[in-house]
Design a protein around this motif. Sequence first.
Motif, PDB file in Angstrom:
ATOM      1  N   THR A 160       0.671  -1.167  -0.372  1.00 16.02           N
ATOM      2  CA  THR A 160      -0.172   0.129  -0.406  1.00 16.02           C
ATOM      3  C   THR A 160       0.956   1.351   0.152  1.00 16.02           C
ATOM      4  O   THR A 160       0.932   2.684  -0.328  1.00 16.02           O
ATOM      5  CB  THR A 160      -0.837  -0.248   0.642  1.00 16.02           C
ATOM      6  OG1 THR A 160      -0.138   0.151   2.387  1.00 16.02           O
ATOM      7  CG2 THR A 160      -1.338  -1.497   1.577  1.00 16.02           C
ATOM      8  N   GLN A 218      -3.434   8.211   1.948  1.00 15.20           N
ATOM      9  CA  GLN A 218      -4.762   9.086   0.875  1.00 15.20           C
ATOM     10  C   GLN A 218      -4.518  10.163   1.479  1.00 15.20           C
ATOM     11  O   GLN A 218      -5.883  11.076   1.453  1.00 15.20           O
ATOM     12  CB  GLN A 218      -6.304   8.323   0.609  1.00 15.20           C
ATOM     13  CG  GLN A 218      -6.703   7.003  -0.005  1.00 15.20           C
ATOM     14  CD  GLN A 218      -6.705   7.054  -1.482  1.00 15.20           C
ATOM     15  OE1 GLN A 218      -6.420   7.990  -1.303  1.00 15.20           O
ATOM     16  NE2 GLN A 218      -6.324   5.831  -2.165  1.00 15.20           N
ATOM     17  N   ARG A 221      -3.311   2.109   3.332  1.00 15.09           N
ATOM     18  CA  ARG A 221      -4.224   2.477   2.719  1.00 15.09           C
ATOM     19  C   ARG A 221      -3.719   4.476   2.493  1.00 15.09           C
ATOM     20  O   ARG A 221      -4.331   4.846   1.943  1.00 15.09           O
ATOM     21  CB  ARG A 221      -4.003   1.985   2.074  1.00 15.09           C
ATOM     22  CG  ARG A 221      -4.659   2.315   0.791  1.00 15.09           C
ATOM     23  CD  ARG A 221      -5.536   0.887  -0.330  1.00 15.09           C
ATOM     24  NE  ARG A 221      -6.843   0.425   0.636  1.00 15.09           N
ATOM     25  CZ  ARG A 221      -6.855  -0.804   1.086  1.00 15.09           C
ATOM     26  NH1 ARG A 221      -6.046  -1.614   0.801  1.00 15.09           N
ATOM     27  NH2 ARG A 221      -8.269  -1.128   1.729  1.00 15.09           N
TER      28      ARG A 221
END
Lengths: 923, 118
Positions: free
Chosen positions: A67, B63, B59
């Motif tokens: 990620t 963001q 993740r």
Amino acid sequence: MNAFFRKLSWLGRRPSKEDELHAELQFHLDEEAEERQAQGLANEEARRAARRDLGNVTLVQENTRATWGWTLLEQLGQDLRYAFRTMAANRLFTLLAVVSLALGIGANTAIYSFMDAILLRSLPVADPESLVVLNWHAKTTGPDFVMHGMSGSSYDDSSGITTGIFPFPAYELFRKNDAVFSIVFAHYPSWQVRSMNLVAKGQAGIAAGWMVSGDYFRGLGVLPTVGRLINPDDDRPGVPAVAVVSYAFSQRRFGGAANAAGQPIQIDNLPFTVVGVTPPEFFGVDPAETPDVYLPMHTNELLGAGNQFGFRPERYLDDHYYWVHIMGRLRPGVSIAQAQAALAPAFHQWVASTAANERQRANLPELMVKEGAGGLETLRRRYSKPLYVLMTMVGLVLALTCANVANLLLSRAAARRREIALRMSVGAGRFRIVRQLLTESVLLASLGGAMGVLSAIWGIRFLTLLLANGRTNFTLHANLNWHVLGAAVALSLLTGVLFGLAPALQATRVDVMPALKETRAGQLAARHSFRRISLSHLLVVGQIAISLLMLVAAGLFVRTLSNLQSIELGFTRENVLLFQLDARKAGHQDPEIAAFYGELRRRFNAIPGVRDASLSEDSLIEAGTGLPLSVAGAQPNPHNRILSVGPAFFGTMQIPILAGRDIEERDRPGSPGVAVINEVFAKANFGNRNPLGQHLILGPTEEGGLTTRDMEIVGVSKNARYGGLTNDIPPVVYMPYNQGFPRPDAMVYALRTSGDPLRYINSVRETVRQADARVPVSEIRSQAADIDRTINQEITFAELCSGFAILALVIACVGLYGTVSYNVARRTGEIGIRMALGAQSGRVVWMVLREVCVLAAVGLAISVPTALATSKLVGSFLFGMKPNDPVSLTLAVVILLMAAILAGYMPARKASRIDPMIALRNE
Amino acid sequence: MSPKPPTRVELLQGTLDLLILRTLLAGPSHGHAIAKHIQRTSEELLQVETGSLYPALHRLEAQGWIAASWELSDKGKRAKYYRLTPRGRKQLASEQSKWQAFARAMGLVLKPADQEAE
């Protein structure tokens, strides 16, 4: 975008990121374990349960890392590291590949930067896209044409004549049309100001000027760096004379733009005031020029007043005298086609009203509105075709380079088959391996590209030097800019992918099992080896074919040059120094000026080492003066040419006198008028009669009011080149510069020296300074350089094309050598067996060379017909030969065959020295 | 026949992000606590796999919807605490309304089927 930068910043602290993840997961485990303990499990058991619960820690870490967005980058890093390692392990290969790529990309970048400067770049002015240039076209211009006189250049081709000069009343016509134009402006490079004597801060020097209308700067949207630019109020008769100087000129002559504004200057002895400085990037509207000074158009009346061929005010009203260039800015929303549709009928109507008879009305100039973003077309006309030819050549060089590197990669990929098979067998995807191989080739190309840009910088300098060929005022605005660098980068990447893709795809198309079974030195499976060989052979054949094309081109251009250089001049080109003096612009007047020039000639003659000195209005090769001149009692012949010369002109130039005598000191103002004619003139006018003692009449001219000049022919000279190297020698009359009309303006002195003529420059400057320090010495060059200047393009072509052809040949030979060597290495075992069975080393050499010869023959079979078909394209660049010159073709074939055999012979000899014992032991 | 309620439900694709954001609305928390909170408030119906929790957290951080910092836990150990950023809050609001619309739509469509089965 934000996410991207966050990920990028994480990349920097990757190790600590790793540690953090580790700590985070450890904390999770601890928490979980504690919780389980609280539920009553024993310490060890609780830990185990927690770990079980978490699952595969490595996998969790791997997924989390994914990620972070680094997988692709990481893989790229791995690929790059691997690529660097393999490159370092194969230094020779890397060096060959990078150097040839650097040369290929460098040559392309350099030529492209010239294309960019000459063909593509817009003027550095506001909104260049809306500018248009007005031109006209006519089928013929003869005596029956609306244009009776002109000042400017025109271009003739098979379709007729095209030019951008108009009569002033036509300019006023366009100015009235505000439906199409938001502004219309005019300008022209008056011959008188192209090279003017400019005194600034008490120092005289030659400066290049350009005449502009009052709307010129406003029309272009150019703003002053300092002061103001020329406005419509400056462009009127009778107002104070102002001038605007270029930024570079202000630096050179005033020590900075800020110092220039307000300074008084003298132009050809007339007072002007500098009112402002143009921006540094501005060079006017003709990319071929860099004017130093911009003058209001109406100052041509002032400047013309003192000159016998100067501008006359009535030309502003003359419908038949063509001289101003017109540019305009289209209104928003008006297209060039619309402008053409609106303006052409208006111009047609106007020009029809100037026609005197039906024949003139039947052949009127037709208006053409052309886009003006790039300015005038001077450079584009002169260089676009040569540049396309050069671009094709460097493109071919790059293709050769790519083929070469692809070939090298191909043989390397073959050597790495086992490695690749191994990687695939342990699970590497084909895409992943192709990507890795492509990374290598793109890395190679990038290195080549980086070095290519360096070599391009050098190449641009070299090319500029070559094109300028000694001209100091040469101005091509070519340099590396973002366009060019972008093109170079794109080219590098493209070549990287191009030459990398085929080998990469082929390398990964392996059957894993047989490849792994091969021995280390081993034989390849026949099917694959056949396919690989065919591709690499194809590349070599292509290289040979391309090389031949380039050799033929080089041969054609070199032979053209040597034809040009062996043209009989009629005078001796070596050891003559030429330079120009313009005493009139420094204030000398008739009749003293003639005496001044004569005295200077005597002083030059006295410089030790100067064997002869003379002067003429132009150097022979640049001469071109036509005035109405006739044999007494006959009509003037418009083909007659004249040259005003000083005493001992024929002696200095070493033009043999066939009958009579040279111009001498005794031919002076007041003494009987004399002239020397050349053989062509003698034959055309007198046939077999003796021309000596006959009389010639010069004038009157249309400029009017000038007395005629009567000259007795006192000599006949052998023919000498006049006004160019390749045109027919016209009938020429040589006459003393000081015996009446035309009065001397600028004169070109010629000194015949012992030894290198350029050694005498300082003595010349000193002599002139002593005579009159106000007179600048300009255009100093040797006569050889003066002549070479007229065949500049041919010289450049011959040099560049030979260079490229040699480069191509070397690259092709390296490719051939590499392929043959590789095949020899692959067949070591086979050759060993043959030799063990008694094959002679000569036979082995022949066996290897046969392959080379077959490749060369196939290459030639393709390229010879291609050369025959395409050499027509460069036909217009050739002199004294046909495009399908058999000598050039034969020479190219012989050179290529010899080079190919040489390249093949080295590995062949190596093959013949293979020790059978060692070769067989390897099996 | 009406089905027996399952002991565990599989998380739907993409819902974990929403759950994490919603959990953090109450205040900063570390990964373990987030997982436990989701489990507890869903009455143990939702089991958060550790294998997908941490990738999801990272993740979301990439963001910019949540931010992380190392702080001491209530037991005095160093732990990585996540908290909602203003952008995350906005994201949560939009995701939440999307989810509610989705749930309502699912409910509307599924309802008649249930009635028919009865």
